[in-house]
Design a protein around this motif. Sequence first.
Motif, PDB file in Angstrom:
ATOM      1  N   ARG A 161       0.900  -0.921   0.023  1.00  8.96           N
ATOM      2  CA  ARG A 161      -0.193   0.142  -0.089  1.00  8.96           C
ATOM      3  C   ARG A 161       0.883   1.193   0.224  1.00  8.96           C
ATOM      4  O   ARG A 161       1.853   1.679   0.433  1.00  8.96           O
ATOM      5  CB  ARG A 161      -1.050  -0.409   1.129  1.00  8.96           C
ATOM      6  N   MET A 162       0.042   2.386  -0.710  1.00  6.25           N
ATOM      7  CA  MET A 162       0.847   3.575  -0.375  1.00  6.25           C
ATOM      8  C   MET A 162       0.645   4.373   0.770  1.00  6.25           C
ATOM      9  O   MET A 162      -0.385   4.515   1.034  1.00  6.25           O
ATOM     10  CB  MET A 162       0.828   4.758  -1.969  1.00  6.25           C
ATOM     11  N   ARG A 163       1.011   4.982   1.251  1.00  4.68           N
ATOM     12  CA  ARG A 163       1.294   5.632   3.097  1.00  4.68           C
ATOM     13  C   ARG A 163       2.271   6.644   3.056  1.00  4.68           C
ATOM     14  O   ARG A 163       2.373   7.071   2.108  1.00  4.68           O
ATOM     15  CB  ARG A 163       1.488   4.310   3.908  1.00  4.68           C
ATOM     16  N   LEU A 164       1.614   8.170   3.225  1.00  4.04           N
ATOM     17  CA  LEU A 164       2.748   8.998   3.738  1.00  4.04           C
ATOM     18  C   LEU A 164       3.819   8.649   5.058  1.00  4.04           C
ATOM     19  O   LEU A 164       3.312   8.213   6.385  1.00  4.04           O
ATOM     20  CB  LEU A 164       1.319   9.686   4.458  1.00  4.04           C
ATOM     21  N   TYR A 165       4.834   8.453   4.696  1.00  5.58           N
ATOM     22  CA  TYR A 165       5.612   9.248   6.015  1.00  5.58           C
ATOM     23  C   TYR A 165       6.482  10.076   6.230  1.00  5.58           C
ATOM     24  O   TYR A 165       7.165  10.910   5.074  1.00  5.58           O
ATOM     25  CB  TYR A 165       6.621   7.781   5.626  1.00  5.58           C
ATOM     26  N   ILE A 235       6.883  15.581   3.795  1.00  4.25           N
ATOM     27  CA  ILE A 235       6.216  14.444   4.062  1.00  4.25           C
ATOM     28  C   ILE A 235       5.706  13.577   2.585  1.00  4.25           C
ATOM     29  O   ILE A 235       5.151  14.523   1.693  1.00  4.25           O
ATOM     30  CB  ILE A 235       4.715  14.463   4.868  1.00  4.25           C
ATOM     31  N   GLY A 236       6.365  12.578   3.128  1.00  6.75           N
ATOM     32  CA  GLY A 236       6.210  11.246   0.849  1.00  6.75           C
ATOM     33  C   GLY A 236       5.609  10.845   0.749  1.00  6.75           C
ATOM     34  O   GLY A 236       5.195   9.660   2.510  1.00  6.75           O
ATOM     35  N   VAL A 250       8.354   7.515  10.184  1.00  4.68           N
ATOM     36  CA  VAL A 250       7.674   7.808  10.915  1.00  4.68           C
ATOM     37  C   VAL A 250       5.963   7.990  10.043  1.00  4.68           C
ATOM     38  O   VAL A 250       6.460   8.858   8.927  1.00  4.68           O
ATOM     39  CB  VAL A 250       7.439   9.206  12.296  1.00  4.68           C
ATOM     40  N   ARG A 251       5.051   7.105  10.238  1.00 10.43           N
ATOM     41  CA  ARG A 251       3.807   6.857   9.179  1.00 10.43           C
ATOM     42  C   ARG A 251       3.318   8.047   9.901  1.00 10.43           C
ATOM     43  O   ARG A 251       2.688   8.727  11.293  1.00 10.43           O
ATOM     44  CB  ARG A 251       2.981   6.207   9.892  1.00 10.43           C
ATOM     45  N   ILE A 256      -4.569   7.411   6.452  1.00  8.17           N
ATOM     46  CA  ILE A 256      -5.092   7.398   5.453  1.00  8.17           C
ATOM     47  C   ILE A 256      -3.937   6.545   4.047  1.00  8.17           C
ATOM     48  O   ILE A 256      -2.773   6.424   4.857  1.00  8.17           O
ATOM     49  CB  ILE A 256      -4.069   9.418   5.343  1.00  8.17           C
ATOM     50  N   GLN A 257      -3.916   5.761   3.300  1.00  8.77           N
ATOM     51  CA  GLN A 257      -3.530   4.626   2.568  1.00  8.77           C
ATOM     52  C   GLN A 257      -4.500   4.800   1.007  1.00  8.77           C
ATOM     53  O   GLN A 257      -5.756   4.551   0.780  1.00  8.77           O
ATOM     54  CB  GLN A 257      -3.337   3.729   3.048  1.00  8.77           C
ATOM     55  N   SER A 258      -3.750   3.832   0.269  1.00 13.47           N
ATOM     56  CA  SER A 258      -4.459   3.899  -1.518  1.00 13.47           C
ATOM     57  C   SER A 258      -4.313   2.124  -1.066  1.00 13.47           C
ATOM     58  O   SER A 258      -4.929   1.013   0.067  1.00 13.47           O
ATOM     59  CB  SER A 258      -2.931   2.795  -2.381  1.00 13.47           C
TER      60      SER A 258
END
Length: 305
Positions: A161-165, A235-236, A250-251, A256-258
């Motif tokens: 999954r794509m997530r924010l880090y 934030i990527g 850090v997440r 929020i995720q794909s």
Amino acid sequence: MDWDKLRIFHAVADAGSLTHAGDVLHLSQSAVSRQIRALEDSLNTTLFHRHARGLILTEQGELLFDATSAMARKLDTTAARIRDSEEGVFGELKVTTATGFGSMWLVPRLAKLYELYPDLKINLILEERVLDLPMREADVAIRMKEPSQQDLIRRRLLNIRMRLYATPQYLEAAGTPQTIQDMAAHRLICQSPETPQVSSGAVLAQMLLSHNMTSTLMVNNYFGVLQAVLNHVGIGLLPDYLISDFPNMVRVLPDIQSGEVPVFLAFPEELRASRRVTAFRDFVLEEIQSIRKQQAEDEAMADAK
């Protein structure tokens, strides 16, 4: 047709010269020339245009060269399978995968593979284009969707999954967003939704960008996104398989995720018995198992808290 004449024709067409082909075949130029003339006579056609700088294939010659090239590939594959069945793991293995997965996950692990098989020669092809495995553009593919080509052996490796880090340093300096609306005060690092990538990642990037981000950094591959995050730029949006290699990341906004993105390993049916392919497949599976184990441990720790 005479197989020996075809072999000589292929060498000449490949070298573009009777002399160079003779050197490869350990034959005199006159012997090579006689064989080519005999082949042309048997086919009642001209295979080469001859000029001072060398030889150029005629249209009929190009058709025959396509056929002999396919034969050569098949013979090379067969020879490799014979060697693989009798000897250890060695020789060239062409592997293709997406730029992000290859540069960020696979390449850092290859030292372990070379420790096991020091004579292996890996030709790693990193690009988003799907290579034709049955035509031997590559031996093994790792792709973010199930291959549609026929006559392939395929194995589902994992779902990502794509997530924010972000890094702790960035969040300490800029604060941690608590809602998606808070992201407007931060710099979002991601691929442009128009850039070739998994569709789930593009959809999530489009959704985040719709929230009027004050500042963004667009990079055309996930390796660039990762480098920007590691250097505290913002934030990527990154694939979750990276976290086992960067545990300090850090997440951000965990809700929020794909959607899930399947990752498949595939190779042609004719390479089923190849020791090179088997060794690479087993190595990747072992590394994937370590990711799953780490994810399970992380989830257990999170539940405990």
